[in-house]
Design an enzyme around this catalytic site. Structure first.
Site, short mmCIF file in Angstrom:
data_model
loop_
_atom_site.label_atom_id
_atom_site.label_comp_id
_atom_site.label_asym_id
_atom_site.label_seq_id
_atom_site.Cartn_x
_atom_site.Cartn_y
_atom_site.Cartn_z
N TYR A 55 -23.28 -9.58 13.18
CA TYR A 55 -22.83 -8.18 13.16
C TYR A 55 -21.43 -8.04 12.57
O TYR A 55 -21.11 -7.00 11.99
CB TYR A 55 -22.96 -7.54 14.55
CG TYR A 55 -24.41 -7.26 14.88
CD1 TYR A 55 -25.06 -6.17 14.30
CD2 TYR A 55 -25.15 -8.10 15.71
CE1 TYR A 55 -26.40 -5.92 14.55
CE2 TYR A 55 -26.50 -7.85 15.96
CZ TYR A 55 -27.11 -6.77 15.38
OH TYR A 55 -28.45 -6.52 15.62
N ARG A 58 -22.16 -7.65 8.99
CA ARG A 58 -22.69 -6.29 8.73
C ARG A 58 -21.53 -5.28 8.72
O ARG A 58 -21.45 -4.42 7.87
CB ARG A 58 -23.68 -5.84 9.82
CG ARG A 58 -24.86 -6.74 10.11
CD ARG A 58 -25.97 -6.56 9.09
NE ARG A 58 -25.66 -7.17 7.83
CZ ARG A 58 -25.66 -8.50 7.59
NH1 ARG A 58 -25.95 -9.35 8.54
NH2 ARG A 58 -25.35 -8.98 6.40
N ASN A 89 -29.84 4.03 10.99
CA ASN A 89 -28.80 3.14 10.44
C ASN A 89 -27.63 3.00 11.40
O ASN A 89 -27.24 3.95 12.08
CB ASN A 89 -28.30 3.68 9.10
CG ASN A 89 -29.42 3.72 8.07
OD1 ASN A 89 -30.46 3.08 8.27
ND2 ASN A 89 -29.22 4.46 7.01
N HIS A 106 -30.01 3.80 16.70
CA HIS A 106 -29.83 2.36 16.92
C HIS A 106 -28.38 1.94 17.07
O HIS A 106 -28.06 0.76 16.93
CB HIS A 106 -30.52 1.57 15.78
CG HIS A 106 -32.01 1.77 15.75
ND1 HIS A 106 -32.79 1.50 14.65
CD2 HIS A 106 -32.87 2.21 16.72
CE1 HIS A 106 -34.07 1.77 14.93
NE2 HIS A 106 -34.13 2.21 16.17
N THR A 173 -37.07 4.83 4.76
CA THR A 173 -37.45 4.03 5.94
C THR A 173 -38.90 3.59 5.82
O THR A 173 -39.75 4.37 5.36
CB THR A 173 -37.23 4.79 7.27
OG1 THR A 173 -37.81 4.02 8.34
CG2 THR A 173 -37.83 6.18 7.27
P1 OAD Z 1 -36.63 -1.14 6.20
O1 OAD Z 1 -35.94 -2.26 5.51
O2 OAD Z 1 -37.78 -1.47 7.10
O3 OAD Z 1 -37.17 -0.12 5.11
C1 OAD Z 1 -36.35 0.29 4.05
C2 OAD Z 1 -37.06 1.39 3.27
O4 OAD Z 1 -36.13 1.86 2.29
C3 OAD Z 1 -38.32 0.91 2.53
O5 OAD Z 1 -39.37 1.86 2.73
C4 OAD Z 1 -37.87 0.92 1.07
O6 OAD Z 1 -38.92 1.23 0.16
C5 OAD Z 1 -36.82 2.00 1.06
N1 OAD Z 1 -35.81 1.91 -0.01
C6 OAD Z 1 -35.28 0.83 -0.60
N2 OAD Z 1 -34.36 1.17 -1.52
C7 OAD Z 1 -34.30 2.53 -1.51
C8 OAD Z 1 -33.55 3.50 -2.22
N3 OAD Z 1 -32.64 3.16 -3.15
N4 OAD Z 1 -33.75 4.81 -1.94
C9 OAD Z 1 -34.67 5.18 -1.00
N5 OAD Z 1 -35.41 4.32 -0.30
C10 OAD Z 1 -35.23 3.02 -0.55
O7 OAD Z 1 -35.49 -0.32 6.96
P2 OAD Z 1 -35.66 0.75 8.14
O8 OAD Z 1 -36.94 1.49 8.01
O9 OAD Z 1 -34.41 1.52 8.19
O10 OAD Z 1 -33.48 -1.70 13.59
O11 OAD Z 1 -35.74 -0.21 9.39
C11 OAD Z 1 -35.86 0.35 10.67
C12 OAD Z 1 -35.17 -0.50 11.67
O12 OAD Z 1 -35.63 -1.85 11.56
C13 OAD Z 1 -33.67 -0.64 11.48
O13 OAD Z 1 -32.96 0.43 12.04
C14 OAD Z 1 -33.36 -1.93 12.18
C15 OAD Z 1 -34.48 -2.76 11.63
O14 OAD Z 1 -34.85 -3.87 12.33
C16 OAD Z 1 -32.81 -2.46 14.47
O15 OAD Z 1 -32.12 -3.41 14.14
C17 OAD Z 1 -33.03 -2.04 15.90
#
Ligand code: OAD
Length: 229
Positions: A55, A58, A89, A106, A173
């Site tokens: 972290y 990060r 995020n 989160h 997401t």
């Molecule tokens: P993910 O890494 O699972 O998903 C990222 C999303 O962003 C994917 O659908 C990509 O296609 C999209 N993406 C990538 N580049 C992009 C761009 N330039 N513009 C728009 N979209 C783009 O991340 P999250 O869904 O945020 O939780 O993950 C959810 C949670 O899982 C996080 O908050 C974290 C993680 O484990 C914890 O740590 C509790």
């Protein structure tokens, strides 16, 4: 007259073009790290130095990053709409862009919390949380983030806000993590819904849904212009 309500659910993709890694894309954070080694309460009990280091890295990246055109476009939406951002995020780029109402499901990487009482939350000065830094009860400070296996204290507030949406935006997401991924089920049937993501997740049985397969920095400003018109 009541302003229309726009509710926005954001994930790591909105900050990707600010230089912050997503989790599940190729080269994402979960390619290089095992979730159970760095993002669970058990990991913290077993190896706090490794968790703290993860972290700290990060936090360093977040402090070096700047909001991008997508974060800024969401600020502009406030000229016409009542906007609430629900973000998964842990970065503070929505706040630094100037958004007024941001709910962090989160947690927030720029803060620490007591290992003993999660309600004791503190600002972290700089990028490094050190071993030996303690809360007022005397316990080691840990990152103010929600780990896998922990409850999401803001989820009820977020769900209630989703029920008030006239427009619902889902940006960057994978919708792979619950309970955040279930928030769309609280959005009214007749609300207009948009997904902005170059690899949008599959969403079934949702009415009035438009998929915009674009990066956030171009897709979000376009939707913002369209809604404001
Ligand atoms: P993910 O890494 O699972 O998903 C990222 C999303 O962003 C994917 O659908 C990509 O296609 C999209 N993406 C990538 N580049 C992009 C761009 N330039 N513009 C728009 N979209 C783009 O991340 P999250 O869904 O945020 O939780 O993950 C959810 C949670 O899982 C996080 O908050 C974290 C993680 O484990 C914890 O740590 C509790």
């Amino acid at each position: 007259m009541r302003k229309q309500k726009v509710v926005v659910l954001t994930g790591a993709g909105i900050s990707a073009e600010s230089g912050l890694k997503t989790f599940r894309d190729a080269d994402g954070l979960w390619e290089g790290y095992d979730i159970y080694e760095v993002a669970t309460p058990e990991a913290w009990n077993r190896n706090p130095a490794l968790v703290r280091e993860f972290y700290n890295m990060r936090r360093k990246s977040v402090l070096e990053a700047q909001p991008n055109a997508a974060h800024m476009a969401l600020v502009n939406l406030e000229t016409k709409f009542d906007v609430t951002i629900i973000t998964q995020n842990i970065d503070d780029l929505h706040e630094r862009a100037g958004s007024s109402n941001v709910i962090h499901l989160h947690g927030l990487i720029t803060k620490s919390q007591s290992s003993q009482n999660p309600l004791l939350v503190y600002d972290i000065d700089g990028w490094e949380l050190k071993m030996g830094e303690r809360c007022e009860l005397g316990s080691q400070l840990r990152p103010h983030v929600v780990w896998f296996g922990e409850s999401v204290p803001m989820i009820e507030t977020a769900a209630k806000i989703c029920t008030q949406a006239d427009v619902f935006l889902i940006i960057g997401t994978s919708l792979a993590v619950y309970p955040a991924a279930g928030l769309i089920d609280f959005v009214p049937h007749d609300a207009d819904k948009y997904v902005i993501d170059p690899n949008s997740p599959t969403i079934h049985s949702i009415s009035n849904l438009k998929i915009i397969k674009e990066k956030a920095s171009t897709g979000v400003p376009k939707i913002m212009q369209q809604l404001i018109k």
